[in-house]
Write a protein that holds these residues in place. Sequence first.
Motif, PDB file in Angstrom:
ATOM      1  N   TRP A   1       0.860  -1.193   0.000  1.00 26.87           N
ATOM      2  CA  TRP A   1       0.000   0.000   0.000  1.00 26.87           C
ATOM      3  C   TRP A   1       0.885   1.228   0.000  1.00 26.87           C
ATOM      4  N   VAL A   2       0.754   2.048  -1.045  1.00 23.99           N
ATOM      5  CA  VAL A   2       1.493   3.315  -1.113  1.00 23.99           C
ATOM      6  C   VAL A   2       0.473   4.447  -0.912  1.00 23.99           C
ATOM      7  N   VAL A   3       0.644   5.184   0.168  1.00 24.26           N
ATOM      8  CA  VAL A   3      -0.282   6.286   0.478  1.00 24.26           C
ATOM      9  C   VAL A   3       0.414   7.606   0.147  1.00 24.26           C
ATOM     10  N   GLY A   4      -0.226   8.381  -0.723  1.00 23.61           N
ATOM     11  CA  GLY A   4       0.411   9.588  -1.268  1.00 23.61           C
ATOM     12  C   GLY A   4       1.089   9.215  -2.565  1.00 23.61           C
ATOM     13  N   ALA A   5       0.289   8.565  -3.458  1.00 19.89           N
ATOM     14  CA  ALA A   5       0.867   7.975  -4.675  1.00 19.89           C
ATOM     15  C   ALA A   5       0.466   8.727  -5.935  1.00 19.89           C
ATOM     16  N   SER A   6      -0.219   9.860  -5.807  1.00 23.69           N
ATOM     17  CA  SER A   6      -0.758  10.502  -7.013  1.00 23.69           C
ATOM     18  C   SER A   6       0.241  11.399  -7.732  1.00 23.69           C
ATOM     19  N   SER A   7       1.381  11.698  -7.099  1.00 26.77           N
ATOM     20  CA  SER A   7       2.388  12.549  -7.762  1.00 26.77           C
ATOM     21  C   SER A   7       3.743  12.359  -7.081  1.00 26.77           C
ATOM     22  N   GLY A   8       4.752  13.021  -7.629  1.00 29.48           N
ATOM     23  CA  GLY A   8       6.059  13.095  -6.992  1.00 29.48           C
ATOM     24  C   GLY A   8       6.670  11.750  -6.593  1.00 29.48           C
ATOM     25  N   ILE A   9       7.189  11.696  -5.364  1.00 30.71           N
ATOM     26  CA  ILE A   9       7.918  10.503  -4.899  1.00 30.71           C
ATOM     27  C   ILE A   9       7.004   9.273  -4.872  1.00 30.71           C
ATOM     28  N   GLY A  10       5.757   9.462  -4.435  1.00 32.04           N
ATOM     29  CA  GLY A  10       4.830   8.328  -4.342  1.00 32.04           C
ATOM     30  C   GLY A  10       4.557   7.715  -5.709  1.00 32.04           C
ATOM     31  N   GLU A  11       4.325   8.569  -6.697  1.00 30.36           N
ATOM     32  CA  GLU A  11       4.089   8.092  -8.067  1.00 30.36           C
ATOM     33  C   GLU A  11       5.334   7.335  -8.572  1.00 30.36           C
ATOM     34  N   ALA A  12       6.509   7.891  -8.310  1.00 30.30           N
ATOM     35  CA  ALA A  12       7.757   7.241  -8.747  1.00 30.30           C
ATOM     36  C   ALA A  12       7.972   5.921  -7.999  1.00 30.30           C
ATOM     37  N   LEU A  13       7.524   5.860  -6.742  1.00 28.32           N
ATOM     38  CA  LEU A  13       7.643   4.602  -5.990  1.00 28.32           C
ATOM     39  C   LEU A  13       6.809   3.501  -6.640  1.00 28.32           C
ATOM     40  N   VAL A  14       5.630   3.866  -7.116  1.00 27.31           N
ATOM     41  CA  VAL A  14       4.779   2.867  -7.784  1.00 27.31           C
ATOM     42  C   VAL A  14       5.496   2.351  -9.033  1.00 27.31           C
ATOM     43  N   ARG A  15       6.150   3.246  -9.781  1.00 26.32           N
ATOM     44  CA  ARG A  15       6.926   2.810 -10.969  1.00 26.32           C
ATOM     45  C   ARG A  15       8.061   1.885 -10.541  1.00 26.32           C
ATOM     46  N   ALA A  16       8.751   2.226  -9.443  1.00 26.57           N
ATOM     47  CA  ALA A  16       9.919   1.447  -9.002  1.00 26.57           C
ATOM     48  C   ALA A  16       9.511   0.096  -8.420  1.00 26.57           C
ATOM     49  N   LEU A  17       8.316   0.040  -7.840  1.00 30.22           N
ATOM     50  CA  LEU A  17       7.854  -1.206  -7.207  1.00 30.22           C
ATOM     51  C   LEU A  17       7.131  -2.114  -8.190  1.00 30.22           C
TER      52      LEU A  17
ATOM     53  N   VAL B   1      17.785  15.898  -6.058  1.00 28.56           N
ATOM     54  CA  VAL B   1      17.854  14.694  -6.900  1.00 28.56           C
ATOM     55  C   VAL B   1      16.552  14.517  -7.678  1.00 28.56           C
ATOM     56  N   GLU B   2      16.642  13.804  -8.787  1.00 30.54           N
ATOM     57  CA  GLU B   2      15.464  13.526  -9.616  1.00 30.54           C
ATOM     58  C   GLU B   2      14.579  12.513  -8.880  1.00 30.54           C
ATOM     59  N   VAL B   3      13.288  12.569  -9.188  1.00 30.89           N
ATOM     60  CA  VAL B   3      12.323  11.775  -8.428  1.00 30.89           C
ATOM     61  C   VAL B   3      12.515  10.251  -8.615  1.00 30.89           C
ATOM     62  N   ASP B   4      12.896   9.827  -9.833  1.00 27.89           N
ATOM     63  CA  ASP B   4      13.074   8.374 -10.026  1.00 27.89           C
ATOM     64  C   ASP B   4      14.309   7.865  -9.288  1.00 27.89           C
ATOM     65  N   GLU B   5      15.344   8.718  -9.201  1.00 26.16           N
ATOM     66  CA  GLU B   5      16.521   8.324  -8.412  1.00 26.16           C
ATOM     67  C   GLU B   5      16.120   8.180  -6.938  1.00 26.16           C
ATOM     68  N   ALA B   6      15.315   9.119  -6.446  1.00 26.17           N
ATOM     69  CA  ALA B   6      14.856   9.051  -5.049  1.00 26.17           C
ATOM     70  C   ALA B   6      14.084   7.753  -4.808  1.00 26.17           C
ATOM     71  N   ALA B   7      13.183   7.415  -5.740  1.00 27.33           N
ATOM     72  CA  ALA B   7      12.378   6.192  -5.566  1.00 27.33           C
ATOM     73  C   ALA B   7      13.270   4.955  -5.550  1.00 27.33           C
ATOM     74  N   GLU B   8      14.283   4.918  -6.426  1.00 28.92           N
ATOM     75  CA  GLU B   8      15.210   3.764  -6.447  1.00 28.92           C
ATOM     76  C   GLU B   8      15.953   3.665  -5.124  1.00 28.92           C
ATOM     77  N   ARG B   9      16.392   4.833  -4.587  1.00 27.53           N
ATOM     78  CA  ARG B   9      17.112   4.835  -3.304  1.00 27.53           C
ATOM     79  C   ARG B   9      16.203   4.299  -2.190  1.00 27.53           C
TER      80      ARG B   9
END
Length: 277
Positions: free
Chosen positions: A12-28, A209-217
């Motif tokens: 469950w990703v809460v706060g997934a509609s933009s920014g880091i949360g959206e990138a986390l969904v891509r990374a996961l 840092v770029e958002v996708d790099e943050a999500a990967e970290r």
Amino acid sequence: MSANNETSRAIWVVGASSGIGEALVRALNNDGDTIFISARNEAALDAIAHAANATVQVLPLDITDEFSVSAATESIRRKVGRLDQVIVNAGTCEYIDSDQIDLTAVKRVMDTNFIGAINVIDSALPLLRASLSFESECRPQLAVMSSSVTYQALPRAGAYGASKAALRYFVEALKLDVQHEGIDVRVISPGFVKTPLTDKNDFEMPFIVEVDEAAERIVSGLKSNQFDIHFPTRFTRILKAISLLPDAIRFKLVGKASRHQSELAIASNQHTEIRRP
Ligand SMILES: NC(=O)c1ccc[n+]([C@@H]2O[C@H](COP(=O)([O-])OP(=O)(O)OC[C@H]3O[C@@H](n4cnc5c(N)ncnc54)[C@H](OP(=O)(O)O)[C@@H]3O)[C@@H](O)[C@H]2O)c1
């Protein structure tokens, strides 16, 4: 169930509609997993679900509204009966001016970043506990978004920093209380990440840092044993080092980032002249 293996997980990703949360969904985005995504903006969540490979289910909610959060967890309970990983990412930021403290802004930030996050944690804990009774190879994981601003106070960040520091304390205390149950609790403390939230800032953001790099970290940090996932380390280490300096030195150093820096210099010169015999 492991955060490291390929077994199907309920996330469950809460706060997934933009920014880091959206990138986390891509990374996961892993074929076998079921990812529940939440925020207030349902249209944005639908578009993210549409673009994903994993089974993504949209559960709109407002974290400041207890009923919408419990309706979302009830829906997850009915669908899959458990959660293996919860990322409490939702948050907001408002800067405060010292000439007139906007109390309603302080309350808004605390209501979302502190009370709202606890609302989600409280609602998710029974589903994380339910994951313990599944045939799992790894512990259920709760990860909560704080910020590196909690390492050292920064100018105008009183409301935001206080909300994230309060949240960090809450999460650390929670870890002490639930670790015996086998729940893996983490905190995430990014420096500046380029997102819609920081796009509003009108000041220099060092080491952004770029958002996708943050999500990967974040995703790789959650697979490691690190409790506090912080990055970029060249920024977070500077903040931690400053926080260890004597008060007079760190306030002078960080004060240079204040909008009142020039007035501060004049005031300290006048003070020196008055004291001069
Ligand atoms: N960007 C940075 O430099 C940085 C650094 C450290 C920490 N953080 C933290 O990282 C998290 C994500 O921030 P971001 O930079 O990715 O900003 P963002 O793009 O503005 O994302 C914020 C997310 O939180 C959701 N949200 C806000 N209020 C909500 C509410 N009441 N109920 C439900 N969802 C809510 C937003 O969705 P809706 O608007 O659709 O509800 C959005 O999905 C925040 O907690 C932020 O404090 C960011």
